[in-house]
Design an enzyme around this catalytic site. Structure first.
Site, short mmCIF file in Angstrom:
data_model
loop_
_atom_site.label_atom_id
_atom_site.label_comp_id
_atom_site.label_asym_id
_atom_site.label_seq_id
_atom_site.Cartn_x
_atom_site.Cartn_y
_atom_site.Cartn_z
N PHE A 62 9.29 7.96 -5.32
CA PHE A 62 8.10 7.81 -4.48
C PHE A 62 7.14 6.76 -5.02
O PHE A 62 6.37 6.16 -4.27
CB PHE A 62 7.38 9.17 -4.36
CG PHE A 62 6.52 9.57 -5.52
CD1 PHE A 62 5.16 9.28 -5.54
CD2 PHE A 62 7.05 10.26 -6.60
CE1 PHE A 62 4.35 9.66 -6.60
CE2 PHE A 62 6.26 10.64 -7.66
CZ PHE A 62 4.91 10.34 -7.67
N LYS A 63 7.20 6.52 -6.31
CA LYS A 63 6.25 5.60 -6.93
C LYS A 63 6.49 4.14 -6.55
O LYS A 63 5.66 3.28 -6.83
CB LYS A 63 6.24 5.81 -8.44
CG LYS A 63 5.69 7.19 -8.79
CD LYS A 63 5.84 7.55 -10.24
CE LYS A 63 5.30 8.97 -10.47
NZ LYS A 63 5.45 9.45 -11.84
#
Length: 456
Positions: A106-107
């Site tokens: 997700f980062k």
């Protein structure tokens, strides 16, 4: 737009300065002075918009005062060269898959956005001042942050990245994603835990000799340019559910469950909600590092040494973004994590919107097995915490979305062992694993770290 410190002991500053400083001079975290609600027309039409179109509208509300529209559009569209699909897992429970970016975590969203925004400001600075000094990005990682930031900034002119990670406490696949890159990426293998790495980064920002010697910024979720763009995919999830007819027009029965470590991800969700996203509830799902869960039960916030768990990216005993959540619920007034009375005073307001959950490694294993057996869906250890919390807390008449924060192949050894499977490793990961490890071992000693930076 101006940005203020959660400690309220530093002057307000511009977006550019907030991004380049990372941490405020009083050790607080920067917050935007205003959270602008998005118009009704945006939500009425959101299901007919692409992810990039949605994110651009959200980005204008945050960054439109400071970045010209054409440049901001380029930054957003270049950042989001991949989707974040919502996938049905079981009944009224859905996964928001955030692992379709370059490093399968997700980062990627926040890191890619920040890299492009910082590059935009560096170019502006150089046009005005002819200052060609390198901007040095310091980032502490417990797993996925390092790979996302390193790859987001790889080859970006004028920026050098130093990734600090705890020796022996990230998976081999995760490690390969930031230790094999070279170029403008330096990996520092710290003899300690994640909280030690984070403390080294924070202390570097407070050291006047260092900050006068070199330009420092952070790419952890303490940086506003890292965590604010994470709001984009909450809106995208809502749009998909609305498009598919899963939720009604008001979306009032939507719960987001967020596997939580440093709490940047759920903070971004709360910002999206403050901007008008129709969400009825949030759940913060912890592993055995249950500082926030304990706070919700007792009203007492007690940071502690982090514990090593199966869900290693959430192994955080002193979550930085807790300060932002307190600030959000105290209407921008000072509410410091170390002040027991202030922290306890905002508890009722937080509990109204956010509940908690905490799971041992055994419970995470059981959840992964059960989900795979019953649905065929492969959870990673972090997503398992989110899925389990929804199974326990989601009312029958609501729709629950948990954030699946990383591809299970990033934890292949753990997942294969628990599920008795052989998870295929995507080619993107295989390419990293073929690289040669390049890291510098370092003790958990700020003076050693400081000398290393001064010598660069």
């Amino acid at each position: 737009m101006k940005y203020y410190s959660t400690n309220h002991q530093a002057p307000t500053t511009t977006l550019r300065e907030a991004v380049e400083k990372g941490l405020a001079p009083d050790r607080g975290l920067y917050m935007p002075e205003n959270i602008r609600p998005l118009p009704k027309a945006f939500f009425d039409n959101i299901d007919s918009m692409s992810f990039q179109e949605i994110a651009f509208e959200v980005a204008k509300a945050f960054f439109g005062d400071d970045v010209d529209e054409a440049s901001l559009k380029n930054i957003v569209y270049d950042t989001l060269a991949f989707d974040t699909p919502v996938v049905k897992v079981d009944g009224n429970i859905y996964a928001l898959e955030l692992f379709h970016g370059p490093t399968l975590a997700f980062k990627d969203v926040g890191a890619r956005f920040m890299a492009r925004l910082l590059q935009y400001f560096i170019r502006k600075d150089r046009e005005k001042t002819n200052d060609n000094r390198t901007v040095n990005v310091l980032v502490a990682t417990s797993g996925d942050t390092g790979s996302a930031v390193a790859n987001g900034f790889l080859g970006v002119d004028g920026i050098h990245v130093y990734v600090l990670y705890p020796k022996g406490k990230v998976s081999k696949i995760q490690e390969s994603q930031f230790t094999t890159l070279g170029q403008n990426i330096t990996a520092l293998e710290i003899d300690g835990v994640f909280d030690d790495c984070q403390a080294l980064v924070k202390n570097a920002f407070m050291d006047k000799e260092l900050t006068s010697h070199m330009i420092l910024t952070s790419a952890n979720s303490i940086n506003v340019a890292r965590f604010l763009p994470q709001a984009f995919y909450y809106f995208n999830a809502y749009a998909q559910l609305k498009r598919d007819g899963v939720i009604g027009k008001d979306g009032a029965k939507l719960t987001f469950c967020v596997p939580s470590g440093n709490f940047g991800n759920i903070t971004a969700g709360l910002f999206a909600w403050k901007m008008g996203l129709p969400v009825s509830h949030f759940i913060a799902a912890n592993n055995a590092n249950d500082v926030f869960y304990s706070y919700l039960q007792t009203g007492v916030y007690t940071p502690m040494a982090s514990k090593q768990t199966l869900a290693n990216a959430m192994d955080v005993g002193a979550p930085s973004n807790f300060a932002r959540i307190l600030d959000l619920y105290n209407n921008g007034e000072a509410c410091r994590p170390e002040n027991g009375k202030e922290v306890e005073a905002v508890l009722p307001a937080i509990k109204k919107d956010v509940s908690g959950a905490t799971y041992t490694d055994d419970k995470i294993r059981q959840t992964m097995k059960q989900c795979y057996k019953e649905t065929g869906y492969v959870l990673d250890p972090h997503g398992a915490c989110g899925y389990k919390a929804l199974k326990e807390q989601l009312p029958d008449n609501e729709v629950g979305v948990f954030l699946e924060t990383a591809h299970p192949a990033k934890f292949k050894e753990k997942v294969d062992s628990i599920l008795d499977t052989d998870i295929a490793i995507p080619e993107r990961l295989q390419a990293f694993m073929r690289g040669k490890k390049q890291s510098i071992e370092m003790p958990n000693d700020f003076n050693v770290f400081k000398k290393f930076l001064l010598d660069q």
